[in-house]
Motif scaffolding. Structure first.
Motif, PDB file in Angstrom:
ATOM      1  N   PHE A   1      -2.021   6.778   1.016  1.00 57.38           N
ATOM      2  CA  PHE A   1      -1.723   5.349   0.958  1.00 57.38           C
ATOM      3  C   PHE A   1      -0.807   4.926   2.107  1.00 57.38           C
ATOM      4  O   PHE A   1      -0.917   3.805   2.608  1.00 57.38           O
TER       5      PHE A   1
ATOM      6  N   SER B   1      -6.245  -8.363   3.790  1.00 56.40           N
ATOM      7  CA  SER B   1      -5.328  -7.261   3.486  1.00 56.40           C
ATOM      8  C   SER B   1      -4.785  -7.366   2.065  1.00 56.40           C
ATOM      9  O   SER B   1      -4.583  -6.349   1.390  1.00 56.40           O
TER      10      SER B   1
ATOM     11  N   LEU C   1      -5.236  -4.717  -1.009  1.00 56.50           N
ATOM     12  CA  LEU C   1      -4.095  -4.239  -1.794  1.00 56.50           C
ATOM     13  C   LEU C   1      -4.334  -4.419  -3.281  1.00 56.50           C
ATOM     14  O   LEU C   1      -4.146  -3.483  -4.067  1.00 56.50           O
TER      15      LEU C   1
ATOM     16  N   GLY D   1      -1.659   1.991   4.702  1.00 61.72           N
ATOM     17  CA  GLY D   1      -0.668   0.980   5.060  1.00 61.72           C
ATOM     18  C   GLY D   1      -0.406   0.949   6.554  1.00 61.72           C
ATOM     19  O   GLY D   1      -0.238  -0.120   7.146  1.00 61.72           O
TER      20      GLY D   1
ATOM     21  N   LEU E   1       0.830  -1.204   0.000  1.00 60.11           N
ATOM     22  CA  LEU E   1       0.000   0.000   0.000  1.00 60.11           C
ATOM     23  C   LEU E   1       0.865   1.256   0.000  1.00 60.11           C
ATOM     24  O   LEU E   1       0.598   2.214  -0.737  1.00 60.11           O
TER      25      LEU E   1
ATOM     26  N   LEU F   1      -6.967  -1.965  -4.647  1.00 57.21           N
ATOM     27  CA  LEU F   1      -6.476  -0.603  -4.804  1.00 57.21           C
ATOM     28  C   LEU F   1      -5.435  -0.499  -5.922  1.00 57.21           C
ATOM     29  O   LEU F   1      -5.345   0.531  -6.596  1.00 57.21           O
TER      30      LEU F   1
END
Length: 315
Positions: A221, A166, A170, A225, A53, A173
């Motif tokens: 971002f 997660s 990722l 993260g 991220l 995105l």
């Protein structure tokens, strides 16, 4: 037509990281039984998420021929603040998460504005911002503080049909940002300004505004993260963001992006992140010390720059 063919060959050249990544995974799957366990593969994806991220946001800055050294400490600040706030208000995960993203965007926008209006070198400026944020973290706390809420822990450690949540975040995105870069005017202008800022200005592109936007995206971002990292750690560890800024730049370079700007892809950045995580995982399985791992990572950086340098000179 000729330009299109050249661009096709150019993009194909950048896809080499995927070939290297596939070869590395193939070798590990064939010769390392401990590597091919489901738990280890899922762990690789989870370990890649936070760095991935941050690296996605870093890609936007690198596309302009700049770097942001403050993203690691931005993520670290989010880790500390989010865990502190959620320890007090555990039911407010969404508002706290949105507030942390706003903090990240604000830090990034400030970086971009200072670069634009004061004409400060981004490397020096963001190194200074790194120090400022690190000072803020240690002024706030010099030890682990608070704890992450259950929803944040679930995001970082949970899975859907065996795939880490997660990692799903990722990849989602990455697909969105790749579409932005390849299919929107903003993306075209970003690549044009990174490739040749003077020509972009003459064409009416607001290069200064793009700088602010790119740094703001990087900060946002970094905050996302940081939220994932907070959920993974479970507590506000003040050193959580140390080194992530360099790792994110390494991942972008491994993905074939040009440090001089104008070339790069968040999809290939994802491959760079996976390659870094794969190397760390293999070294851990071989029982290699952390110091040797640092040497290996440095060697990878130098090799990636040397491979890209001839293309930079030829442009």
């Amino acid at each position: 037509m000729a330009v299109g063919a050249a661009r096709l060959r150019y993009d194909a050249g950048q896809s080499g990281i995927w070939v290297i990544l596939a070869a590395g995974f193939g070798f590990a799957l064939l010769f390392l039984p401990d590597f091919r366990t489901f738990e280890n593969l899922a762990n690789i994806l989870r370990q890649s998420a936070a760095l991935g991220l941050i690296a996605v946001g870093q890609t936007f800055v690198v596309l302009l021929g700049m770097v942001d050294l403050s993203v690691g400490m931005t993520a670290g600040l989010v880790v500390v603040l989010s865990c502190w706030a959620l320890d007090i208000y555990p039911a407010l995960t969404v508002p706290v998460a949105l507030a942390m993203i706003l903090v990240g965007v604000s830090i990034g926008a400030l970086n971009g504005a200072l670069v634009r209006w004061l004409r400060l070198h981004p490397l020096i400026l963001t190194f200074g911002m790194l120090s400022v944020l690190q000072g803020l973290i240690f002024t706030f706390t010099d030890r682990s503080v608070g704890r992450a809420s259950d929803p944040l822990k679930e995001l970082a450690n949970g899975s859907l049909f065996g795939v880490p949540l997660s990692a799903i975040l990722l990849v989602g995105l990455v697909l969105v940002t790749q579409a932005v870069l390849s299919r929107t005017r903003f993306g075209f202008h970003l690549l044009a300004a990174g490739g040749n800022a003077d020509s972009a200005r003459k064409a009416g592109i607001n290069a200064g505004g793009l700088q602010v936007a790119a740094f703001a995206i990087a900060g946002g971002f970094a905050a996302v993260g940081g939220l994932v990292l907070a959920g993974r750690l479970g507590t506000g560890y003040p050193l959580a963001g140390v080194g992530l800024e360099l790792d994110s730049i390494v991942a972008v370079v491994l993905g074939g992006a040009a440090l001089s700007g104008g070339r790069g892809s968040v999809v290939n950045t994802l491959a760079g992140v996976l390659a870094l995580t794969l190397v760390s995982n293999l070294l851990n399985l071989f029982g290699i010390s952390a110091f040797v791992q640092m040497f290996a990572k440095g060697a990878i950086v130098v090799a990636a720059i040397l491979v890209n340098q001839p293309r930079e000179t030829a442009r």
